[in-house]
Design an enzyme around this catalytic site. Structure first.
Site, PDB file in Angstrom:
ATOM      1  N   HIS A   1     -33.982  11.184  20.268  1.00  0.00           N
ATOM      2  CA  HIS A   1     -32.893  11.393  19.306  1.00  0.00           C
ATOM      3  C   HIS A   1     -32.029  10.251  19.383  1.00  0.00           C
ATOM      4  CE1 HIS A   1     -34.058  15.646  17.731  1.00  0.00           C
ATOM      5  NE2 HIS A   1     -34.814  15.216  18.605  1.00  0.00           N
TER       6      HIS A   1
ATOM      7  N   ASP B   1     -31.497   8.766  11.460  1.00  0.00           N
ATOM      8  CA  ASP B   1     -30.414   9.261  10.432  1.00  0.00           C
ATOM      9  C   ASP B   1     -29.474   8.261  10.075  1.00  0.00           C
ATOM     10  OD1 ASP B   1     -29.216  10.587   8.491  1.00  0.00           O
ATOM     11  OD2 ASP B   1     -28.994  12.494   9.843  1.00  0.00           O
TER      12      ASP B   1
ATOM     13  N   LYS C   1     -22.497   4.699  19.706  1.00  0.00           N
ATOM     14  CA  LYS C   1     -23.546   5.272  21.083  1.00  0.00           C
ATOM     15  C   LYS C   1     -23.156   4.605  22.448  1.00  0.00           C
ATOM     16  CE  LYS C   1     -27.511   5.533  17.763  1.00  0.00           C
ATOM     17  NZ  LYS C   1     -27.155   6.876  17.423  1.00  0.00           N
TER      18      LYS C   1
ATOM     19  N   GLY D   1     -25.196   9.443  15.941  1.00  0.00           N
ATOM     20  CA  GLY D   1     -24.159   8.905  15.399  1.00  0.00           C
ATOM     21  C   GLY D   1     -24.028   7.501  15.212  1.00  0.00           C
TER      22      GLY D   1
ATOM     23  N   ARG E   1     -28.062   6.303   6.556  1.00  0.00           N
ATOM     24  CA  ARG E   1     -26.760   6.538   5.915  1.00  0.00           C
ATOM     25  C   ARG E   1     -25.839   5.499   5.747  1.00  0.00           C
ATOM     26  NH1 ARG E   1     -24.674  11.956   9.031  1.00  0.00           N
ATOM     27  NH2 ARG E   1     -26.252  13.526   8.841  1.00  0.00           N
TER      28      ARG E   1
ATOM     29  N   ASP F   1     -35.085  19.565  12.013  1.00  0.00           N
ATOM     30  CA  ASP F   1     -34.680  18.808  12.909  1.00  0.00           C
ATOM     31  C   ASP F   1     -33.365  19.695  13.678  1.00  0.00           C
ATOM     32  OD1 ASP F   1     -33.868  16.446  14.635  1.00  0.00           O
ATOM     33  OD2 ASP F   1     -32.573  15.857  12.772  1.00  0.00           O
ATOM     34  N   HIS F   2     -33.435  19.863  14.860  1.00  0.00           N
ATOM     35  CA  HIS F   2     -32.299  20.427  15.555  1.00  0.00           C
ATOM     36  C   HIS F   2     -32.247  21.945  15.102  1.00  0.00           C
ATOM     37  CE1 HIS F   2     -30.776  17.123  17.786  1.00  0.00           C
ATOM     38  NE2 HIS F   2     -31.175  16.648  16.844  1.00  0.00           N
TER      39      HIS F   2
ATOM     40  N   ASN G   1     -36.082   9.097  16.018  1.00  0.00           N
ATOM     41  CA  ASN G   1     -35.431   9.799  15.209  1.00  0.00           C
ATOM     42  C   ASN G   1     -34.363   8.775  14.512  1.00  0.00           C
ATOM     43  OD1 ASN G   1     -36.675  12.220  15.697  1.00  0.00           O
ATOM     44  ND2 ASN G   1     -35.053  13.385  16.243  1.00  0.00           N
TER      45      ASN G   1
HETATM   46  P1  13P Z   1     -29.057   8.811  14.729  1.00  0.00           P
HETATM   47  O1  13P Z   1     -27.785   9.219  14.586  1.00  0.00           O
HETATM   48  O2  13P Z   1     -28.975   7.661  15.976  1.00  0.00           O
HETATM   49  O3  13P Z   1     -29.769   8.186  13.593  1.00  0.00           O
HETATM   50  O4  13P Z   1     -30.008   9.938  15.390  1.00  0.00           O
HETATM   51  C1  13P Z   1     -30.665  10.784  14.562  1.00  0.00           C
HETATM   52  C2  13P Z   1     -31.222  11.937  15.017  1.00  0.00           C
HETATM   53  O5  13P Z   1     -31.413  12.091  16.253  1.00  0.00           O
HETATM   54  C3  13P Z   1     -31.625  13.186  14.234  1.00  0.00           C
HETATM   55  O6  13P Z   1     -32.202  14.272  14.915  1.00  0.00           O
HETATM   56  O1  G3H Z   2     -29.304  14.602  14.792  1.00  0.00           O
HETATM   57  C1  G3H Z   2     -28.709  15.320  13.735  1.00  0.00           C
HETATM   58  C2  G3H Z   2     -29.116  14.536  12.192  1.00  0.00           C
HETATM   59  O2  G3H Z   2     -28.372  13.154  12.335  1.00  0.00           O
HETATM   60  C3  G3H Z   2     -28.491  15.342  11.207  1.00  0.00           C
HETATM   61  O3  G3H Z   2     -27.087  15.307  11.052  1.00  0.00           O
HETATM   62  O4  G3H Z   2     -26.758  17.708  10.637  1.00  0.00           O
HETATM   63  O5  G3H Z   2     -25.160  16.048   9.500  1.00  0.00           O
HETATM   64  O6  G3H Z   2     -27.499  16.495   8.717  1.00  0.00           O
HETATM   65  P1  G3H Z   2     -26.573  16.594  10.030  1.00  0.00           P
HETATM   66 ZN    ZN Z   3     -31.199  14.317  16.607  1.00  0.00          ZN
END
Ligand code: 13P
Ligand code: G3H
Ligand code: ZN
Length: 308
Positions: A210, A255, A183, A180, A259, A81-82, A253
């Site tokens: 994302h 994350d 948003k 995050g 969390r 990712d990224h 996506n």
């Molecule tokens: P969120 O912070 O909305 O969960 O997005 C996660 C993301 O885009 C990871 O690449």
């Molecule tokens: O888009 C980013 C993800 O939420 C990952 O975040 O770099 O803190 O692992 P992180």
């Molecule tokens: Zn992302």
């Protein structure tokens, strides 16, 4: 076996559903997501950021997923990712990742094309696929947690040119989401009109969203009730994500929601049972909440249940 996302994306476009891509950092996340996907009979993408790799280390991440694949017979993609640069993408491809993202969104168009193409050439020579990004999300790429003011939406004509010139396998676009837990200042708003234009120009390119966590209020409230401090945390409503899945978004996506589920669970146990000091007692609750969250998204929002 790990697979690339080629087949699952093709099916997602034909049958109008999206596949969840969930960020992982430790064993509890891997188990919760894979158990949920197996119970939902869903394809799934497990993704690790560069900082997740730094935290957990590649051999651990890979072997945990291999362990999950011994237990479950579902299509699983291991995705970077990224990816910030060629070297990180190469390292992941060389370590068995079946998919990598090169995030060149901070560069100008020509530089993004050039750098993405380098990653595409290398990944394809090794049988891996590449997600690229065009347009800029406020959030992780910016270190700003506010979406609406500065977000630079993806230009549909540029998206077409970008995909043609780079040969990337999927494209992350900016239509109003951000990374995050914070948003939107006011009402949540996604530019479905831009998505529609992009899909009209590149109908067969899988589109990625994302920053697509719902920021589930149940878990925000749990965090806040038990000692946390996340006032006004807010994300993309389920209905909008469902609409995105029907309108041609192939990968969503997530994350932040995972969390929040883990943190909410841990905070609750710590507050209600201050005598607990066995990590399995609180990590286990967090793992259950993550599993519930992933199952809900697969079944009720993304439409990928039963698509394995
Ligand atoms: P969120 O912070 O909305 O969960 O997005 C996660 C993301 O885009 C990871 O690449
Ligand atoms: O888009 C980013 C993800 O939420 C990952 O975040 O770099 O803190 O692992 P992180
Ligand atoms: Zn992302």
């Amino acid at each position: 076996m790990l697979v690339t996302s080629k087949e699952m994306f093709k099916k997602s476009i034909e049958e109008k559903f999206a596949i969840g891509a969930f960020n992982i950092n430790n064993m509890e996340f891997v188990q919760a997501i894979l158990d949920a996907a197996a119970e939902e009979d869903s394809p799934v993408i497990l993704q690790t950021s560069a900082s997740a790799i730094k935290y957990a280390r590649i051999p651990y991440l890979r072997k945990m997923i291999e362990a999950g694949l011994e237990e479950h017979d579902i299509p699983v993609v291991l995705h970077l990712d990224h990816g910030p640069d060629f070297e990180t993408c190469k390292m992941c491809v060389d370590n068995g990742y079946t998919s990598v993202m090169f995030d060149g969104s901070k560069y100008d168009f020509e530089e993004n094309v050039r750098l993405t193409k380098e990653v595409v050439d290398y990944a394809h020579s090794k049988g891996a696929v590449v997600e690229a990004e065009l347009g800029k999300l406020a959030g992780v790429e910016d270190d700003v947690n506010v979406a609406d003011s500065d977000a630079m939406y993806t230009d549909p004509e540029q998206a077409k040119e970008f995909v043609e010139r780079t040969g990337c396998d999927s494209l992350a676009i900016a239509i109003g989401t951000s990374h995050g837990a914070y948003k939107f200042k006011g009402d949540a708003k996604l530019r479905f009109d831009i998505l529609e234009k992009i899909k009209a120009l590149i109908p067969n390119t899988p589109i990625v969203l994302h920053g697509a966590s719902t920021v589930i209020q149940e878990y925000v409230e749990m965090c806040n009730k038990y000692g946390g401090n996340m006032p006004g945390a807010k994300g993309v409503p389920d209905e909008m994500l469902h609409e995105a899945s029907l309108r041609g978004v192939s990968k969503i996506n997530v994350d932040t929601d995972l969390r929040l589920a883990m943190t909410g669970g841990i905070r609750k146990i710590f507050t209600e049972n201050p005598e607990v000091f066995d990590p399995r007692k609180y990590m286990g609750v967090g793992r259950d909440y993550i599993k519930d969250t992933v199952k809900h998204k697969m079944k009720d929002v993304f439409g990928c249940s039963g698509k394995a």
